[in-house]
Design an enzyme around this catalytic site. Sequence first.
Site, PDB file in Angstrom:
ATOM      1  CG  HIS A  46      12.149  16.201  21.284  1.00  0.00           C
ATOM      2  ND1 HIS A  46      13.454  16.551  21.625  1.00  0.00           N
ATOM      3  CD2 HIS A  46      12.100  15.062  21.435  1.00  0.00           C
ATOM      4  CE1 HIS A  46      14.273  15.703  22.030  1.00  0.00           C
ATOM      5  NE2 HIS A  46      13.445  14.626  22.054  1.00  0.00           N
ATOM      6  CG  ASP A  91      10.859  11.178  23.463  1.00  0.00           C
ATOM      7  OD1 ASP A  91      11.665  12.010  22.682  1.00  0.00           O
ATOM      8  OD2 ASP A  91      11.641  10.874  24.583  1.00  0.00           O
ATOM      9  CG  HIS A 132      13.158  15.493  26.705  1.00  0.00           C
ATOM     10  ND1 HIS A 132      11.686  15.073  26.517  1.00  0.00           N
ATOM     11  CD2 HIS A 132      13.973  14.675  25.840  1.00  0.00           C
ATOM     12  CE1 HIS A 132      12.031  13.958  25.743  1.00  0.00           C
ATOM     13  NE2 HIS A 132      13.121  13.891  25.137  1.00  0.00           N
ATOM     14  NE  ARG A 180      24.427  14.674  26.025  1.00  0.00           N
ATOM     15  CZ  ARG A 180      23.276  14.108  25.659  1.00  0.00           C
ATOM     16  NH1 ARG A 180      23.237  13.432  24.699  1.00  0.00           N
ATOM     17  NH2 ARG A 180      22.283  13.843  26.470  1.00  0.00           N
TER      18      ARG A 180
END
Length: 721
Positions: free
Chosen positions: A553, A555, A625, A635
């Site tokens: 996507h 931002d 990204h 994570r």
Amino acid sequence: MASLLLPLLLALAAAATSAAAGRVVPYDLLYADGVRAYLAREWTRAAELLQRSLHSYAGLREARSACHRACHDEVAFVRGPAAPWDSAFFDRVLQRANCLQHCLGRQLGGPPSAHRISHAIQRDFEQREPYNYLQVAFFQLKKLDQAVSAAHTFFIANPQHFQMREDIEKYRRMSGVKSDSFRDLEATPLWEAYEAGVQHYNADEYLQAVARLEESLREALSALEECRALCEGPWEEDKDEDEDEEKEDMQPGLYETIAAHYVQVLKCRQQCVLEIATKPGWISATEDFIPSHLDLLQFAYDQVGNQTLAAECAASYLLFYPMDEPMLEKMNQYRTELGEDTAVTARENIQHYVQRSLMEKKLIYYAVEHLGGTFNDPDLWTPNELIPENLKEQHREDQEKQKQETLDVEEREKRGPLPFEGVSVTMDSRQMNGTQRVVFDQVLTESECRDLLQLTKAAGGTGDGYRGRRSPHTPHERFEGLTILKAMQLAQNGDVDWKDAKLLLQASEKSRKIIESYFTPGKKLYFSFTHLVCRTAVEGEQEGRMDLSHPVHADNCLLDPEGNECWREPPAYVYRDYSGILYLNDDFQGGGLFFTELDTVTVTAKVYPKCGRLVAFSSGKDNPHGVWAVSHGRRCAVALWYTHSQEYAEKERVKAEELMEQRAAEQDKPDGQLLQGANHGSRSSPESPVPSDRARPTSRSHKPGSDGTQHPKELQPRDEF
């Protein structure tokens, strides 16, 4: 929105039940009654009413289109006997209005005025929202085949709806669900024919390509006529609350009113080509949709040896682009092959299409030039001489402004020293094969990462993720999130250590100063949103996994891989300018960040997380990204978004800083120095996160009748599973 819409729907629902037999019930009434039954968990009744509303919606469109065609032929605007022009003209106008009124009355079984629907409900049907409700109702009724079809139909038009994507995956894993259940109930012959034709064309199967492309062209022109007929609706006034009183005193006269409404209809008709050229679920239209058919057909007919039809398609194409040199050469070739005596003319329906479109454009441009307003011409082939000179100048100015705003990458990357000692640039844009990208290391120490990881434990129990759902992006991971204000509130309640909450505030501010000094020295960056997030691989659900932790996507714009474009328009966060991710750990498998081209497939750079690593990049089309799947472990990172617009600054951050100041005042101690020199004076910050709704580009955040403050959350279609 939903809180305002629900009372309207429920009021309309009462009227729906009393509709006389034999009449077409307005679809908004049926929809309202369907939503009402849905909220009451009356699944059978809800499914019946929602399906009837969809049939009524389709029937109304068909009736309007048919009546406009019939009345266009019955009451044509032709030059009559000598008479004052206005009397003759308005005589035909009144006859046309009478024809439409009677025709629609017969088709609908009642007055057409009963079928004037609000824009909000029209948008629901255009975005296939009833299918979102239907899939839940059918699922509750254990009618899996119909539930899957309804879900798939909604998903086709809303491909970035994360919850429906999860539901579709669940359906695929269910026993008893057949592959042919995934069918689009709103599919039209146009796109099936077009895609099949292009596929045959690309496979050099020209005979089959000709048949399907001719079918596609017929369907496209037919859909265009239906769209144009529906443009002849009521006048839609641009509302400006500040000018309402003025408008009451300054009502336009007869000719101004007629002109304004007619120009509105003309603009709508011009936009129809974009509507038919936009496949459901796509962001942008297929470029040059009608001319491209003729281009493909010209070549395909030539390949199968039918030079007569190839020449006809070439002549038709030249109506759009009369100076196209390759096509002019082909025309000369066809004339030579067919003989100079053979007449080669463009198709009559294409001649009509072009002449009518040019006439409408001429009227619209005249209105824009002399009466004001704007016009976004949907066609690339519009002749330059048709555009008034003063509008050409405005167009050139817009182009120059856009060029001026485009930053020179080499100049932007001549940076000064970073504002903190020890922080280093590990990779710059050149090393990352892109623009406006950078990786910093040593932004946090190991100890500081451990303290922030302590804070993430609160996110699992009391932190705010995505409306209680396990994950907004994949069912294979558990998502946990903590906003900066929530962290301070937890500290205030004694659930987390004040020191750790303060560290989150300081670390994010330090990151902001680093990114600001590197990318925009001298130009203020404000926080848009700050989110401490963790993604944990769900044990037992990793085998055979094919999806990503976070799909590719951008931002601040909506990615359109097919069109190789990214559209900076709502519902994207268009005000975001820069993004950052501050990593806290690396003791997990997978979870790396990667950048791609606009196609979302070609990977251009990879970044592997580690404690204290900050990756920063511009938020737009230069930096699509995604995140690879976290296949084992947990994570954690601080996700950061920034804006140059103070009006979009993070409001929660201001409140969080106020809580910290109150804490300092209570202890009667100075608040201390910010982490390694970060500036506590920043009063910048964003919106509360509602990613599950805001992230989907083609469906609104609220549905009619789904106000969570009045009804159980489990009744909302997107949360039913």
